[in-house]
Design a protein around this motif. Structure first.
Motif, PDB file in Angstrom:
ATOM      1  N   PRO A 116       0.763  -1.066   0.147  1.00  0.00           N
ATOM      2  CA  PRO A 116       0.400   0.044   0.068  1.00  0.00           C
ATOM      3  C   PRO A 116       0.248   1.317  -0.206  1.00  0.00           C
ATOM      4  O   PRO A 116       2.012   0.974   0.429  1.00  0.00           O
ATOM      5  N   LEU A 117       0.802   2.342  -0.745  1.00  0.00           N
ATOM      6  CA  LEU A 117       1.215   3.464  -0.561  1.00  0.00           C
ATOM      7  C   LEU A 117      -0.011   4.617   0.180  1.00  0.00           C
ATOM      8  O   LEU A 117      -1.358   4.976  -0.275  1.00  0.00           O
ATOM      9  N   ASP A 118       0.558   4.913   0.869  1.00  0.00           N
ATOM     10  CA  ASP A 118      -0.729   6.056   1.892  1.00  0.00           C
ATOM     11  C   ASP A 118      -0.464   7.472   1.902  1.00  0.00           C
ATOM     12  O   ASP A 118       0.821   7.477   1.579  1.00  0.00           O
ATOM     13  N   ILE A 119      -1.271   7.384   1.388  1.00  0.00           N
ATOM     14  CA  ILE A 119      -0.900   9.860   1.140  1.00  0.00           C
ATOM     15  C   ILE A 119      -1.793   9.962   1.734  1.00  0.00           C
ATOM     16  O   ILE A 119      -2.441  11.879   1.593  1.00  0.00           O
ATOM     17  N   SER A 120      -2.255   9.758   3.123  1.00  0.00           N
ATOM     18  CA  SER A 120      -2.604  10.749   4.427  1.00  0.00           C
ATOM     19  C   SER A 120      -1.927  11.127   5.033  1.00  0.00           C
ATOM     20  O   SER A 120      -0.697  10.886   5.267  1.00  0.00           O
ATOM     21  N   MET A 121      -2.112  12.511   6.005  1.00  0.00           N
ATOM     22  CA  MET A 121      -0.821  13.035   6.434  1.00  0.00           C
ATOM     23  C   MET A 121      -1.523  12.258   8.013  1.00  0.00           C
ATOM     24  O   MET A 121      -2.866  12.322   8.632  1.00  0.00           O
ATOM     25  N   PRO A 122      -0.573  11.767   9.173  1.00  0.00           N
ATOM     26  CA  PRO A 122      -0.999  11.931  10.707  1.00  0.00           C
ATOM     27  C   PRO A 122      -1.735  13.544  10.995  1.00  0.00           C
ATOM     28  O   PRO A 122      -0.736  14.287  10.653  1.00  0.00           O
ATOM     29  N   LEU A 123      -2.090  12.539  12.245  1.00  0.00           N
ATOM     30  CA  LEU A 123      -2.662  14.237  12.603  1.00  0.00           C
ATOM     31  C   LEU A 123      -2.008  13.431  14.347  1.00  0.00           C
ATOM     32  O   LEU A 123      -2.308  13.435  14.927  1.00  0.00           O
ATOM     33  N   ARG A 124      -1.310  15.231  14.817  1.00  0.00           N
ATOM     34  CA  ARG A 124      -0.449  14.970  15.980  1.00  0.00           C
ATOM     35  C   ARG A 124      -0.943  16.118  16.482  1.00  0.00           C
ATOM     36  O   ARG A 124      -1.410  17.502  16.713  1.00  0.00           O
ATOM     37  N   ALA A 125      -0.635  15.713  18.428  1.00  0.00           N
ATOM     38  CA  ALA A 125      -1.205  17.123  18.902  1.00  0.00           C
ATOM     39  C   ALA A 125      -0.383  17.770  19.128  1.00  0.00           C
ATOM     40  O   ALA A 125       0.743  17.851  20.110  1.00  0.00           O
ATOM     41  N   SER A 126      -0.240  19.327  18.332  1.00  0.00           N
ATOM     42  CA  SER A 126       1.479  19.298  17.906  1.00  0.00           C
ATOM     43  C   SER A 126       1.082  21.073  17.559  1.00  0.00           C
ATOM     44  O   SER A 126       0.422  20.603  16.200  1.00  0.00           O
ATOM     45  N   THR A 127       1.973  22.178  17.679  1.00  0.00           N
ATOM     46  CA  THR A 127       1.656  23.241  16.547  1.00  0.00           C
ATOM     47  C   THR A 127       2.153  22.923  15.313  1.00  0.00           C
ATOM     48  O   THR A 127       2.218  23.790  14.522  1.00  0.00           O
ATOM     49  N   ASN A 128       3.293  21.589  15.641  1.00  0.00           N
ATOM     50  CA  ASN A 128       3.963  21.402  13.896  1.00  0.00           C
ATOM     51  C   ASN A 128       2.440  20.928  13.221  1.00  0.00           C
ATOM     52  O   ASN A 128       3.167  20.169  11.796  1.00  0.00           O
ATOM     53  N   ASN A 129       1.326  20.212  13.882  1.00  0.00           N
ATOM     54  CA  ASN A 129       0.515  19.844  12.851  1.00  0.00           C
ATOM     55  C   ASN A 129       0.256  20.524  11.235  1.00  0.00           C
ATOM     56  O   ASN A 129       0.205  21.952  11.757  1.00  0.00           O
ATOM     57  N   VAL A 130      -0.221  19.917  10.618  1.00  0.00           N
ATOM     58  CA  VAL A 130      -0.556  20.777   9.524  1.00  0.00           C
ATOM     59  C   VAL A 130      -1.969  21.938  10.056  1.00  0.00           C
ATOM     60  O   VAL A 130      -2.647  20.975  10.696  1.00  0.00           O
ATOM     61  N   ASN A 131      -1.945  22.586   9.138  1.00  0.00           N
ATOM     62  CA  ASN A 131      -3.287  23.524   9.896  1.00  0.00           C
ATOM     63  C   ASN A 131      -3.652  24.352   8.940  1.00  0.00           C
ATOM     64  O   ASN A 131      -2.885  25.275   8.368  1.00  0.00           O
ATOM     65  N   ALA A 132      -5.221  24.900   9.104  1.00  0.00           N
ATOM     66  CA  ALA A 132      -5.037  25.832   8.213  1.00  0.00           C
ATOM     67  C   ALA A 132      -6.568  26.804   8.634  1.00  0.00           C
ATOM     68  O   ALA A 132      -7.026  25.711   9.780  1.00  0.00           O
TER      69      ALA A 132
END
Length: 249
Positions: free
Chosen positions: A19-35
């Motif tokens: 499998p080729l995972d193209i999701s982003m992990p969710l992290r409890a961090s200000t470095n998590n992607v955000n919009a």
């Protein structure tokens, strides 16, 4: 684990162990992607008085609350309920999860100070191919996408003409590595969302948009099978985990 799939008149093979995972992990961090101007996600243990639900603090379990926004904090799949008065559920409208997909890479063009993806670019990348889904990777494609803070940055978006073209080609599932298919601040016109879901005609209830994917550079452009799985939230959008499987030649 080789699977053979009868797709229309074609017999195609994929390796389910690759499998080729193209999701982003969710992290409890200000470095998590955000919009979309919200705070970072939180993952915190339940607390009752002096009791903290973590093994390290003496509990027999780890038992966390998670607070996040699916649209703002990572890979998510949304249905037309995202922009309609009646809030349709992605869980009720996405009923098939395996699709023939094309991965394309696009270098955004400059238009009136914005970076955009045009109909011409999509036409060139897809040609006459007939697919259920299109996965769009934008360049530059760096791992910064996994932690980028997009609020107030005017990210790349799809022109309405490009999204209309995808609808006309009967693309049911659009996946992109950006926070939105539309301009960040567009006075709520949401031109690409409206075009893709055909809000001026018969609503495409079974069509989805998946945003905030990340397609590693090692994944080549071309034909794949896509397994698009969502968390079963009764909401317009839900966290999702799109997986690609390369077709064996």
């Amino acid at each position: 684990m080789i699977a053979t799939i009868q797709y229309n008149s074609r017999k195609l093979q994929i390796d389910l162990s690759q499998p080729l995972d193209i999701s982003m992990p969710l992290r409890a961090s200000t470095n998590n992607v955000n919009a979309w101007y919200v705070d970072a996600p939180k993952i915190e243990p339940v607390k009752e008085g002096d009791w903290v639900a973590t093994v390290k603090d003496g509990a027999c379990i780890n038992f966390n609350n998670i607070m996040f926004n699916p649209h703002a904090h990572g890979t998510h799949t949304e249905c037309v309920g995202h922009i309609t008065e009646k809030v349709h559920s992605i869980n009720q409208n996405l009923k098939q999860f395996f699709f023939l997909a094309e991965v394309i890479t696009v270098a955004p063009e400059k238009l009136k100070g914005d970076f955009v993806i045009s109909k011409k670019q999509i036409q060139f990348a897809l040609g006459n191919k007939k697919r259920d889904a299109v996965v769009i990777r934008t360049i530059p494609n760096t791992k910064e996408k996994l932690s980028k803070q997009y609020s107030n940055t005017n990210p790349t978006y799809l022109l309405e003409e490009a999204t209309e073209y995808l609808r006309q080609k009967n693309i049911k599932h659009l996946l992109i590595d950006l926070p939105s298919v539309d301009k960040e601040k567009d006075e709520c016109q949401l031109l690409s969302h409206n075009a893709f879901w055909n809000t001026k005609g018969k609503l495409r209830m079974d069509a989805t948009i998946t945003e905030f994917i990340y397609v590693p550079n090692a994944v080549e452009d071309g034909e794949y099978f896509l397994n698009l799985q969502i968390a079963p939230f009764e909401n317009d959008a839900a966290p999702s985990k799109p997986i690609l499987y390369k077709i064996i030649e």
